[in-house]
Enzyme design. Structure first.
Site, PDB file in Angstrom:
ATOM      1  N   CYS A 261     -14.187 -14.875 -16.942  1.00  0.00           N
ATOM      2  CA  CYS A 261     -14.925 -13.694 -16.932  1.00  0.00           C
ATOM      3  C   CYS A 261     -14.786 -12.672 -15.732  1.00  0.00           C
ATOM      4  O   CYS A 261     -14.574 -11.372 -15.709  1.00  0.00           O
ATOM      5  CB  CYS A 261     -16.389 -13.976 -17.066  1.00  0.00           C
ATOM      6  SG  CYS A 261     -16.764 -15.642 -15.922  1.00  0.00           S
TER       7      CYS A 261
HETATM    8  N1  LIG Z   1     -20.391 -19.082 -19.393  1.00  0.00           N
HETATM    9  C1  LIG Z   1     -19.635 -18.080 -19.056  1.00  0.00           C
HETATM   10  O1  LIG Z   1     -19.986 -16.797 -18.682  1.00  0.00           O
HETATM   11  C2  LIG Z   1     -18.138 -18.300 -19.400  1.00  0.00           C
HETATM   12  C3  LIG Z   1     -17.363 -17.122 -19.296  1.00  0.00           C
HETATM   13  C4  LIG Z   1     -15.855 -17.112 -19.750  1.00  0.00           C
HETATM   14  C5  LIG Z   1     -15.383 -18.583 -20.090  1.00  0.00           C
HETATM   15  N2  LIG Z   1     -16.418 -19.474 -20.081  1.00  0.00           N
HETATM   16  C6  LIG Z   1     -15.445 -20.915 -20.242  1.00  0.00           C
HETATM   17  O2  LIG Z   1     -16.083 -21.201 -21.668  1.00  0.00           O
HETATM   18  C7  LIG Z   1     -15.983 -22.657 -21.496  1.00  0.00           C
HETATM   19  C8  LIG Z   1     -17.421 -23.062 -22.078  1.00  0.00           C
HETATM   20  O3  LIG Z   1     -18.362 -22.728 -20.998  1.00  0.00           O
HETATM   21  P1  LIG Z   1     -20.151 -22.494 -21.123  1.00  0.00           P
HETATM   22  O4  LIG Z   1     -20.378 -21.726 -20.085  1.00  0.00           O
HETATM   23  O5  LIG Z   1     -20.449 -22.208 -22.614  1.00  0.00           O
HETATM   24  O6  LIG Z   1     -20.238 -24.035 -20.863  1.00  0.00           O
HETATM   25  P2  LIG Z   1     -21.652 -24.804 -21.261  1.00  0.00           P
HETATM   26  O7  LIG Z   1     -22.757 -24.042 -21.507  1.00  0.00           O
HETATM   27  O8  LIG Z   1     -21.807 -25.992 -20.501  1.00  0.00           O
HETATM   28  O9  LIG Z   1     -21.336 -25.551 -22.630  1.00  0.00           O
HETATM   29  C9  LIG Z   1     -20.022 -26.573 -22.747  1.00  0.00           C
HETATM   30  C10 LIG Z   1     -19.978 -26.990 -24.302  1.00  0.00           C
HETATM   31  O10 LIG Z   1     -18.757 -27.743 -24.269  1.00  0.00           O
HETATM   32  C11 LIG Z   1     -19.446 -29.085 -24.700  1.00  0.00           C
HETATM   33  N3  LIG Z   1     -18.831 -30.169 -23.785  1.00  0.00           N
HETATM   34  C12 LIG Z   1     -18.983 -30.391 -22.512  1.00  0.00           C
HETATM   35  N4  LIG Z   1     -18.332 -31.532 -21.991  1.00  0.00           N
HETATM   36  C13 LIG Z   1     -17.693 -31.837 -23.085  1.00  0.00           C
HETATM   37  C14 LIG Z   1     -16.803 -32.979 -23.373  1.00  0.00           C
HETATM   38  N5  LIG Z   1     -16.584 -33.952 -22.424  1.00  0.00           N
HETATM   39  N6  LIG Z   1     -16.287 -33.063 -24.688  1.00  0.00           N
HETATM   40  C15 LIG Z   1     -16.756 -32.392 -25.662  1.00  0.00           C
HETATM   41  N7  LIG Z   1     -17.621 -31.389 -25.393  1.00  0.00           N
HETATM   42  C16 LIG Z   1     -17.990 -31.080 -24.403  1.00  0.00           C
HETATM   43  C17 LIG Z   1     -21.042 -29.048 -24.522  1.00  0.00           C
HETATM   44  O11 LIG Z   1     -21.605 -29.932 -25.639  1.00  0.00           O
HETATM   45  P3  LIG Z   1     -23.189 -30.253 -25.742  1.00  0.00           P
HETATM   46  O12 LIG Z   1     -23.724 -29.005 -25.864  1.00  0.00           O
HETATM   47  O13 LIG Z   1     -23.195 -31.430 -26.853  1.00  0.00           O
HETATM   48  O14 LIG Z   1     -23.465 -30.813 -24.114  1.00  0.00           O
HETATM   49  C18 LIG Z   1     -21.314 -27.638 -24.892  1.00  0.00           C
HETATM   50  O15 LIG Z   1     -21.085 -27.133 -26.046  1.00  0.00           O
HETATM   51  C19 LIG Z   1     -15.819 -23.073 -20.247  1.00  0.00           C
HETATM   52  O16 LIG Z   1     -14.405 -23.457 -20.212  1.00  0.00           O
HETATM   53  C20 LIG Z   1     -15.797 -21.764 -19.234  1.00  0.00           C
HETATM   54  O17 LIG Z   1     -15.148 -21.836 -18.284  1.00  0.00           O
HETATM   55  C21 LIG Z   1     -17.581 -19.292 -19.774  1.00  0.00           C
END
Ligand SMILES: NC(=O)c1ccc[n+]([C@@H]2O[C@H](COP(=O)([O-])OP(=O)(O)OC[C@H]3O[C@@H](n4cnc5c(N)ncnc54)[C@H](OP(=O)(O)O)[C@@H]3O)[C@@H](O)[C@H]2O)c1
Length: 346
Positions: A150
């Site tokens: 981001c």
């Molecule tokens: N948030 C942002 O603004 C943003 C922007 C750009 C990129 N990203 C990237 O997108 C990715 C997801 O980010 P997020 O913000 O959506 O994170 P998040 O809200 O913490 O969600 C993580 C997801 O991954 C699953 N998960 C977590 N640990 C896991 C594991 N060990 N094995 C399998 N599944 C697992 C979780 O499952 P459960 O729901 O079952 O816990 C959830 O569905 C990251 O790599 C992040 O860097 C995020």
């Protein structure tokens, strides 16, 4: 119809992806996986999608999900997309990873900043950095896309016109960014606790945030030489949004009018980058819920610096919207399919 599966669908980035894909006229959701919510309807986890998203969250069975999909999205913490990529490409399908596993051209850089081993090094050469405004032609033929971070999206789009045309002293760049709390994901932590973030703003990751090498990789390629940047992110009491204020020293005199024309011409024809008219500056509220990156450029003649302000929604242009934009490009669809709307206001 494109069959799209989402692994990590119940995180904030995954849920925005599910919302966008469910409204996409050329997409059918082929499966949504979750660790903690397997067996529960997706709308139970995200009630705003009740009557819009029917599938039940499934256990993470990667081979099965890949088999029933044309394109797979991973919205997982870094380190988890490498095995998925191997399976996806082995089955001849496409993967768009929203994490960091396929953003780097060099595995050693990834490993030293993310502290995990890259276990799919052989795929790095096939991965394309999914910033369409810079890498569109490569994305068109890619089967593996590393969707940008981001902060990098806001910074790279903010600096590309000046760096490409040699207007900046490459090592003079300072990127000061503010993010909403959803940037940290949905998982619970003290740092994102309401009482810790509300009515407060703080810097974090100073001189060491993991998005720094990603920004440097792409800016170096644009500048045609290796450069470093000073990047400082801040956590702000907003739900979503990134505002980056970027400073650089000019190599030669540039007027405000010329700077604006440079940006307007560089992004001419880009659907999602809006170069604001002189006198208008970006705000996170003006991009919330949309795939836009708003840019404003001001020349400070007194100091010989240029100041660029860049705003995105971290979950849309900074994650899910950009991923859908990449899928559209890879599928030969109009780039804005399913992404047409403006954001929400206030
Ligand atoms: N948030 C942002 O603004 C943003 C922007 C750009 C990129 N990203 C990237 O997108 C990715 C997801 O980010 P997020 O913000 O959506 O994170 P998040 O809200 O913490 O969600 C993580 C997801 O991954 C699953 N998960 C977590 N640990 C896991 C594991 N060990 N094995 C399998 N599944 C697992 C979780 O499952 P459960 O729901 O079952 O816990 C959830 O569905 C990251 O790599 C992040 O860097 C995020």
């Amino acid at each position: 119809m494109i069959k799209a599966g989402v692994i990590g669908a119940t995180g904030y980035a995954g849920a925005e992806l599910v919302r966008l894909l469910s409204g996409h006229p050329e997409v059918e959701l082929s499966g949504l996986t979750s660790r903690n919510y397997a067996g529960r309807p997706f709308w139970e986890v995200y009630p705003h999608l009740y009557k819009y998203v029917d599938p039940v969250c499934a256990e993470q069975d990667v081979p099965a999900l890949v088999a029933q999909s044309d394109v797979v999205f991973t919205a997982l913490p870094h380190g988890h997309a490498m095995a998925v990529a191997k399976e996806t490409l082995a089955q001849g399908k496409a993967l768009i990873d929203l994490g960091a596993d396929f953003r780097f051209r060099d595995a050693a850089t990834y490993e030293s900043w993310y502290k995990v081993e890259h276990t799919a090094r052989e795929l790095i050469a096939r991965a394309v950095y999914g910033l369409p405004e810079i890498h569109r032609e490569e994305i068109k033929v890619a089967r593996l896309v590393g969707n940008p971070g981001c902060y990098p999206t806001s910074a790279i789009l903010g600096l590309a016109p000046l760096l490409k045309e040699g207007w900046l002293e490459p090592d003079s760049i300072i990127i000061d960014s503010k993010s909403g709390v959803s940037g940290a994901g949905r998982g619970l932590s003290l740092n994102t606790h309401y009482c810790e973030v509300n009515e407060s703003i703080k810097a974090y990751g100073v001189a060491g945030h993991r998005h720094t090498p990603e920004i440097e990789q792409e800016l170096s390629a644009l500048a045609g030489r290796q450069l470093t940047v000073s990047f400082t992110p801040h956590l702000t009491p907003m739900l979503r949004g990134i505002l980056s204020t970027i400073y650089g020293r000019l190599t030669r005199p540039l007027s405000g009018g010329q700077a604006h024309a440079l940006y307007r011409d560089f992004y001419a024809g880009e659907r999602f980058v809006r170069v604001l008219p002189p006198g208008m500056l970006p705000a996170t509220k003006a991009v919330a819920g949309s795939n836009h990156c708003d840019l404003g450029v001001v020349v400070d003649g007194r100091t010989g610096r240029v100041v660029v302000v860049s705003a995105i929604d971290n979950l849309i242009k900074g994650a899910a919207g950009q991923a859908v934009q990449n899928m559209n490009i890879m599928s030969g669809l109009p780039e804005d399919t399913g992404l047409c709307g403006p954001g929400v206001y206030p």
